[in-house]
Design a protein around this motif. Structure first.
Motif, PDB file in Angstrom:
ATOM      1  N   TYR A  33       0.824  -1.204   0.000  1.00 39.08           N
ATOM      2  CA  TYR A  33       0.000   0.000   0.000  1.00 39.08           C
ATOM      3  C   TYR A  33       0.863   1.261   0.000  1.00 39.08           C
ATOM      4  N   MET A  34       1.866   1.313   0.857  1.00 38.94           N
ATOM      5  CA  MET A  34       2.701   2.501   0.942  1.00 38.94           C
ATOM      6  C   MET A  34       3.479   2.737  -0.349  1.00 38.94           C
ATOM      7  N   ARG A  35       3.927   1.666  -0.947  1.00 38.40           N
ATOM      8  CA  ARG A  35       4.658   1.806  -2.210  1.00 38.40           C
ATOM      9  C   ARG A  35       3.747   2.379  -3.297  1.00 38.40           C
ATOM     10  N   GLU A  36       2.537   1.860  -3.402  1.00 38.31           N
ATOM     11  CA  GLU A  36       1.640   2.258  -4.487  1.00 38.31           C
ATOM     12  C   GLU A  36       0.954   3.599  -4.232  1.00 38.31           C
ATOM     13  N   ALA A  37       0.650   3.902  -2.970  1.00 40.06           N
ATOM     14  CA  ALA A  37      -0.123   5.104  -2.670  1.00 40.06           C
ATOM     15  C   ALA A  37       0.738   6.328  -2.410  1.00 40.06           C
ATOM     16  N   VAL A  38       1.965   6.136  -1.909  1.00 43.32           N
ATOM     17  CA  VAL A  38       2.774   7.274  -1.479  1.00 43.32           C
ATOM     18  C   VAL A  38       4.083   7.392  -2.247  1.00 43.32           C
ATOM     19  N   LEU A  39       4.815   6.292  -2.414  1.00 42.46           N
ATOM     20  CA  LEU A  39       6.171   6.378  -2.946  1.00 42.46           C
ATOM     21  C   LEU A  39       6.223   6.411  -4.473  1.00 42.46           C
ATOM     22  N   GLU A  40       5.607   5.449  -5.117  1.00 44.76           N
ATOM     23  CA  GLU A  40       5.711   5.360  -6.577  1.00 44.76           C
ATOM     24  C   GLU A  40       5.132   6.570  -7.306  1.00 44.76           C
ATOM     25  N   PRO A  41       4.039   7.180  -6.829  1.00 45.59           N
ATOM     26  CA  PRO A  41       3.540   8.369  -7.546  1.00 45.59           C
ATOM     27  C   PRO A  41       4.559   9.493  -7.640  1.00 45.59           C
ATOM     28  N   LEU A  42       5.490   9.569  -6.693  1.00 45.03           N
ATOM     29  CA  LEU A  42       6.535  10.598  -6.731  1.00 45.03           C
ATOM     30  C   LEU A  42       7.828  10.097  -7.368  1.00 45.03           C
ATOM     31  N   GLY A  43       7.788   8.897  -7.928  1.00 42.22           N
ATOM     32  CA  GLY A  43       8.981   8.341  -8.568  1.00 42.22           C
ATOM     33  C   GLY A  43      10.037   7.892  -7.598  1.00 42.22           C
TER      34      GLY A  43
END
Length: 501
Positions: free
Chosen positions: A202-212
């Motif tokens: 969840y944290m990877r998809e919702a917070v980290l990956e959107p900012l690259g």
């Protein structure tokens, strides 16, 4: 001689006018404290500039660079809070809701069975839950499981296998601040229960990956394990404390039988995010300005909720952690510039979070001053002399020295208007230079002198082209570092480093 050559290469790559001075002092700080490795990032608006020193892996002599990921300790809590607040935006819960409904068991302080424990209380460390004696045994069982980790209810309910009576304080929930890691272990579990996803995913998809951002709470996600810094303590020699992978990725966790929402502590939402300082700066900017590069993880109103003070120390309503914590939002520390306490730059207040674990020290802060568009990140993966409290604040002396360097030089040029610290705004360009250097200030400013790094005076040709604007001919100067001293019309003495090619 090699050390000076390396410093020259680093300094010539900088793009802000005060770079030479602040980076030279940072290197001295790293040497004085015998740091294994160090990263300092300064943020100005949307610009990110980084400086690195030393090694991320002592055994293999791997150097720290922009790709180095640190296990950033408690700064992870702010990022975890962003994940939970994303679910709040979606209407998954109310900040003052009882968390028991999502957890699937009744979470209560036994001394206050009629007082619900809420999301707001967990985020602001006012839940009355603390890291009692059962906490470490629970962590050991969580991180060493072969099949299914224990449920977090085994730690937090009276009949639980890992429960200890000192997991709860004597104060009523919502009335007392007590910083604790387990608050965020519970938040990680709630994120799973509310989202239906494993916490790390969840944290990877919702917070980290959107900012690259390539970082993760799951070290198994890191594509190049050599990028992860080993954390050290010096105990008669450099002893690895965490993340000592030596080029071999860890064996993936066996999570086939794991049920989401039972123990989010598996991925250490309280302190286990691996991320590079430059990527962490993207999150800093996102919190400071509500977006990074046009991408918003949270709505501005949500970020304002996080920044709003939920607790302020009045002398009796909390454990202020040796004076370090005096005001708190939702997952965010709000400093008060108290001498001997949470002071970073005298006269300025900040938001952010510090961290410490396994020999690592970390800080992420941004200015609250409305005329200052700046922030910074500091990381070290170990000190040969250990860490001692500073004399001016509740931070360590190492942090105080880094803060002082940044406060003196690191934020020059990142002011939106006049203030008592920087009453005149100067520009010096190009820097580095190999010919004419332009200096632009205000009417009535005076150039006093030019000197090299050793303090020797030089007299290059200065030509005033208009009030407050000069051109310096560097053709007669040898390559190296120089400082131009300018007396502002307000009577402030300003020093600007220039690199001559």
């Amino acid at each position: 001689m090699m050390k000076k050559q390396i410093s020259l290469i680093i300094l010539l790559s900088a793009f802000l006018t005060a770079t030479a001075q602040w980076q030279m002092e940072l290197e001295e700080i790293a040497d004085d404290h015998d740091l294994m490795g160090m990263s300092v990032v300064r943020v100005c608006g949307s610009d990110i500039e980084s400086y690195h020193f030393g090694l991320k892996d002592y055994t293999r002599q791997l150097v720290v660079d922009d790709s180095t990921m640190y296990r950033i300790a408690s700064i992870s809590k702010t990022v975890t809070a962003m994940g939970l607040m994303n679910l709040w935006e979606d209407g998954a819960f109310g900040l003052d809701d009882d968390v028991s409904a999502a957890l699937g068991f009744e979470l209560r302080n036994p001394d206050f069975p009629d007082t619900p424990i809420t999301y707001r209380m967990l985020l602001s460390h006012q839940s009355s839950i603390q890291d009692g004696s059962g906490y470490n045994d629970f962590l050991s069982a969580t991180y060493s499981f072969d099949a299914t980790p224990p449920s977090i209810s085994e730690l937090l309910t009276v009949s639980g296998e890992y429960y200890s009576s000192n997991m709860f304080r004597n104060e009523e929930p919502g009335t007392y601040f007590a910083y604790s890691n387990i608050n965020y272990g519970i938040i990680g579990t709630l994120i799973e229960a509310l989202s239906g996803q494993r916490f790390d995913i969840y944290m990877r998809e919702a917070v980290l990956e959107p900012l690259g951002i390539a970082g993760s709470y799951n070290v198994g996600d890191i594509q190049n394990i050599d990028n992860v810094a080993v954390l050290y303590r010096y105990q008669g020699g450099w002893n690895p404390q965490a993340d000592n992978y030596q080029g071999v990725p860890p064996v993936p966790l066996s999570l086939q039988a794991y049920q989401n929402g039972t123990n989010g502590v598996i991925f250490a939402p309280q302190g286990g995010l691996r991320i590079s300082p430059t990527d962490l700066a993207r999150l800093l900017i996102s919190l400071q300005h509500s977006s990074y590069n046009g991408i918003a993880i949270l709505e501005p109103a949500t970020i304002e909720q996080m920044k709003t003070v939920q607790w302020a120390y009045d002398g009796n309503n909390g454990d202020n952690y040796y004076g370090l914590f005096r005001s708190w939002g939702l997952g965010i520390q709000v400093t008060t510039d108290t001498s001997g306490g949470d002071r970073i730059c005298a006269g300025s207040t900040f938001m952010g979070h510090p961290g410490e674990a396994y020999g690592l020290i970390s800080d992420m802060y941004w200015f609250l001053n409305p005329d200052t568009d700046a922030g910074f990140i500091f990381m070290t993966n170990g000190s040969g002399e250990g860490f001692e409290f500073g004399s001016e604040s509740a931070y360590y002396s190492l942090e105080e020295e880094v803060f002082a360097d940044l406060c003196n030089y690191g934020f020059d040029g990142c002011y939106l208007g006049m203030d008592e610290r920087n009453e005149a705004v100067f520009r010096v360009w190009p820097n580095p230079a190999d010919g004419l250097v332009h200096i632009k200030g205000s009417e009535g400013d005076q150039i006093l002198r030019c000197m090299n790094a050793m303090g020797s005076l030089f007299h290059p040709d200065f030509q005033e082209v208009s009030d407050g604007e000069f051109i310096m001919d560097t053709s007669e100067l040898a390559a190296g570092f120089y400082y131009i001293e300018i007396l502002s019309s307000a009577g402030k003495l300003e020093r600007f480093p220039v690199s001559i090619l």
